[in-house]
Design a protein around this motif. Structure first.
Motif, PDB file in Angstrom:
ATOM      1  N   ARG B  80       0.958  -1.259  -0.036  1.00 22.25           N
ATOM      2  CA  ARG B  80      -0.048  -0.136   0.018  1.00 22.25           C
ATOM      3  C   ARG B  80       0.879   1.301  -0.109  1.00 22.25           C
ATOM      4  O   ARG B  80       0.478   2.357  -0.445  1.00 22.25           O
ATOM      5  N   ALA B  81       2.037   1.077   0.495  1.00 20.99           N
ATOM      6  CA  ALA B  81       2.857   2.313   0.669  1.00 20.99           C
ATOM      7  C   ALA B  81       3.520   2.562  -0.902  1.00 20.99           C
ATOM      8  O   ALA B  81       4.028   3.591  -1.339  1.00 20.99           O
ATOM      9  N   PHE B 105      -2.875  13.440   1.219  1.00 26.57           N
ATOM     10  CA  PHE B 105      -2.431  12.237   0.813  1.00 26.57           C
ATOM     11  C   PHE B 105      -0.884  11.814   0.835  1.00 26.57           C
ATOM     12  O   PHE B 105      -0.431  10.669   0.890  1.00 26.57           O
ATOM     13  N   ALA B 107       0.909  12.946   3.267  1.00 26.69           N
ATOM     14  CA  ALA B 107       1.421  12.580   4.539  1.00 26.69           C
ATOM     15  C   ALA B 107       0.895  11.253   4.786  1.00 26.69           C
ATOM     16  O   ALA B 107       1.686  10.331   5.518  1.00 26.69           O
ATOM     17  N   VAL B 108      -0.102  10.633   4.130  1.00 24.43           N
ATOM     18  CA  VAL B 108      -0.453   9.522   4.266  1.00 24.43           C
ATOM     19  C   VAL B 108       0.388   8.294   3.743  1.00 24.43           C
ATOM     20  O   VAL B 108       0.925   7.494   4.206  1.00 24.43           O
ATOM     21  N   ALA B 109       0.811   8.877   2.481  1.00 28.73           N
ATOM     22  CA  ALA B 109       1.950   8.033   1.928  1.00 28.73           C
ATOM     23  C   ALA B 109       3.541   8.171   2.434  1.00 28.73           C
ATOM     24  O   ALA B 109       4.173   7.515   1.961  1.00 28.73           O
ATOM     25  N   GLY B 110       3.562   9.363   3.139  1.00 24.86           N
ATOM     26  CA  GLY B 110       4.956   9.132   3.856  1.00 24.86           C
ATOM     27  C   GLY B 110       5.841  10.037   2.838  1.00 24.86           C
ATOM     28  O   GLY B 110       7.088  10.258   3.122  1.00 24.86           O
TER      29      GLY B 110
END
Lengths: 249, 294
Positions: B80-81, B105, B107-110
């Motif tokens: 998912r990453a 998005f 931040a969610v994905a890093g």
């Protein structure tokens, strides 16, 4: 397994939900001002007769956050489900609990602001007096908001449209409001009504507030009730998590 | 219909069957997608493109078969990453600005903050970055949604009709960007129901009624159909598929992926047979997934 909660994602989710709220001043106004307006109505309905008004408004302090947070959360979560953002999030590293706790923290913050303003009005303008500490009242009001939020998260799973989400209101909120002790003291209810009210979580929010009203020191029943409500919030979050399958048909 | 791309396929779909609402949407579909390429998923609406994409990103409940991405089961937490998915509907927050959406998005994905402005620029929304999404035009919204899929620089990009509603110039730019992402190593899967976009892909998967009609390069598809016009090529393949008697060319005999003509004919026959089988058993509602013969 990836961690259930990723602090980075939880923080981003919380900030995102708060930002959405910030873009919606009307909802903020409703959340903050509506309780004061309704309390004013109630105050004058009973000509400010004490201790009646004080007792009623104390109960209302638990009901407002519950009702408002239920409405806001069930619609917000429904949008998340229907707009495709939920599906998209399921393909990202975001965990379900990052999302659910994101709602919990951001709307919990909103509930706290609402609780502070409503309690402030109640104590200063409407002469509500409690034997116990005012901060306890605010704390229970926040718990009421969190309860409404968590039940809103669950009920959004049973709606396909915003119209249907609003229809959950009379099903979930009104029975609890009728039987929580606001209209008829629970002690005066027929046994079967009492039993129903026993399994409704809002009942314990109201009872906790009444305990604060009656006792100078936090009573055992107050802590028990607060614990029951907190448990219901966690239970509802667990159920809400189960209503978020990663794979759908 | 075994395509012999054994070395490092990025996506490996085996006999994937998906049912939705009692209807078979994907019917024992198998395909492989090479890494570092732009693969076009083409077919009429309702053919199963979105369902295949949902299966690849791991949000589709599947009835049978397997989908592996980079060697892992589709939807694995590790994947998912590394995945960027753009749904067909605009799946971003309408009450936030473009920047706020992309920042979330990211931040969610890093992804770092620098990626936010860069990605917004890449989709041509720099001027609208501070606008609320619900004030944007349809094409702009779609690009904002695209930016949210791109922002983590994912290794797998699954984009469901990203060019719909874009003007020709922007479409050109977007396709260039997909290719530059692929050159940088990303596996890009793009769906479209506009056949003239097919020639822009490195490889095509033509889907109809939940079955593969062709898995080939654009040139290969054109050669097999004997026409340069993609619309006409697609129609020809459908007709070929319809005319081929079931069980004609042996399934599973598809040799090298480069023997275009043979491969496409075989695929077409397979598709015809699959449809034939389906129409036979559809009303019983209890059919089992057929496995491809090995």
């Amino acid at each position: 397994m990836t961690p259930v909660i990723t602090p980075r994602i939880l923080a981003a989710t919380t900030a995102r939900i708060l930002r959405q709220l910030a873009h919606d001043p009307r909802s903020i106004a409703m959340m903050v001002a509506l309780p004061a307006v309704l309390m004013t109505l109630l105050y004058f309905m009973f000509d400010g007769a004490q201790p009646l008004v004080s007792n009623l408004l104390l109960i209302m302090l638990g009901m407002f956050p519950f009702i408002v947070m239920f409405l806001i959360t069930s619609v917000a979560m429904l949008r998340e489900r229907t707009s495709g953002t939920l599906e998209r999030l399921m393909t990202t590293p975001s965990g379900k609990l990052d999302l659910l706790f994101g709602y919990g923290i951001s709307f919990g913050t909103a509930a706290a602001v609402q609780g502070l303003v409503a309690a402030g009005c109640a104590y200063w303008f409407f002469s509500v007096s409690t034997a116990g500490a005012a901060w306890l009242t605010v704390l229970v009001a926040i718990l009421g908001g969190l309860l409404g939020m968590s039940m809103g998260l669950v009920s959004s799973a049973f709606a396909r449209t915003e119209f249907q989400a609003v229809q959950m209101f009379p099903i979930v909120v009104i029975p609890q409001s009728l039987l929580c002790g606001l209209f008829v003291p629970r002690g005066d209810m027929a046994t079967w009504l009492h039993v129903i009210s026993d399994v409704m979580p809002l009942t314990y929010v109201v009872e906790a507030l009444q305990q604060i009203g009656a006792h100078a020191e936090p009573s055992a029943i107050l802590w028990r009730d607060a614990g029951i409500v907190a448990g219901c919030v966690l239970l509802a979050l667990g159920v809400a998590s189960a209503t978020l399958p990663r794979r759908t048909a | 219909m075994r395509v012999t791309v054994d070395v490092g396929s990025a996506i490996d779909v085996e006999a994937l069957t998906v049912r939705r609402g009692g209807r078979v949407v994907l019917d024992a579909l198998s395909c492989r997608i090479a890494p570092g390429s732009v693969t076009g998923l083409l077919g009429p609406s309702g053919s199963g493109k979105t369902t295949l994409m949902r299966s690849i990103v791991g949000v589709q409940r599947i009835a049978a078969g397997t989908v592996r991405v980079f060697g892992l089961p589709a939807g694995s937490p590790e994947l998912r990453a590394r995945t960027g998915y753009m749904t067909q509907s605009v799946s971003i927050y309408e009450d936030l600005t473009v920047t706020e959406n992309v920042r979330y998005f990211a931040a969610v994905a890093g992804a770092g903050r620098a990626a936010v402005a860069r990605t917004i620029g890449e989709v041509g929304l720099a001027d609208a970055a501070r606008q609320l999404v619900h004030t944007l035009s349809g094409g702009q919204r779609s690009r904002a949604s695209l930016a949210c899929a791109l922002v983590g620089d994912p290794e797998l990009l699954v984009l469901d009709e990203p060019t719909v509603g874009q003007d020709p110039l922007l479409r050109e730019e977007l396709w260039d960007m997909f290719h530059s992402r692929a050159r940088a190593g990303a596996t890009v899967v793009v769906s479209s129901h506009v056949m003239d976009e097919a020639v822009r892909c490195d490889r095509l998967l033509l889907i109809r009624d939940g079955a593969l009609l062709a898995d080939d390069t654009p040139a290969g598809v054109q050669a097999a159909a004997g026409t340069d016009d993609m619309d006409a090529a697609f129609l020809t393949l459908i007709r070929q598929a319809g005319q081929e008697p079931p069980g004609g060319p042996e399934r599973g005999a598809g040799g090298g992926a480069d023997s275009h003509k043979d491969a496409v004919t075989a695929l077409a026959a397979t598709a015809a047979e699959q449809r034939h089988t389906r129409s036979d058993t559809n009303d019983t509602g209890g059919r089992h997934a057929r496995r491809e013969p090995r």
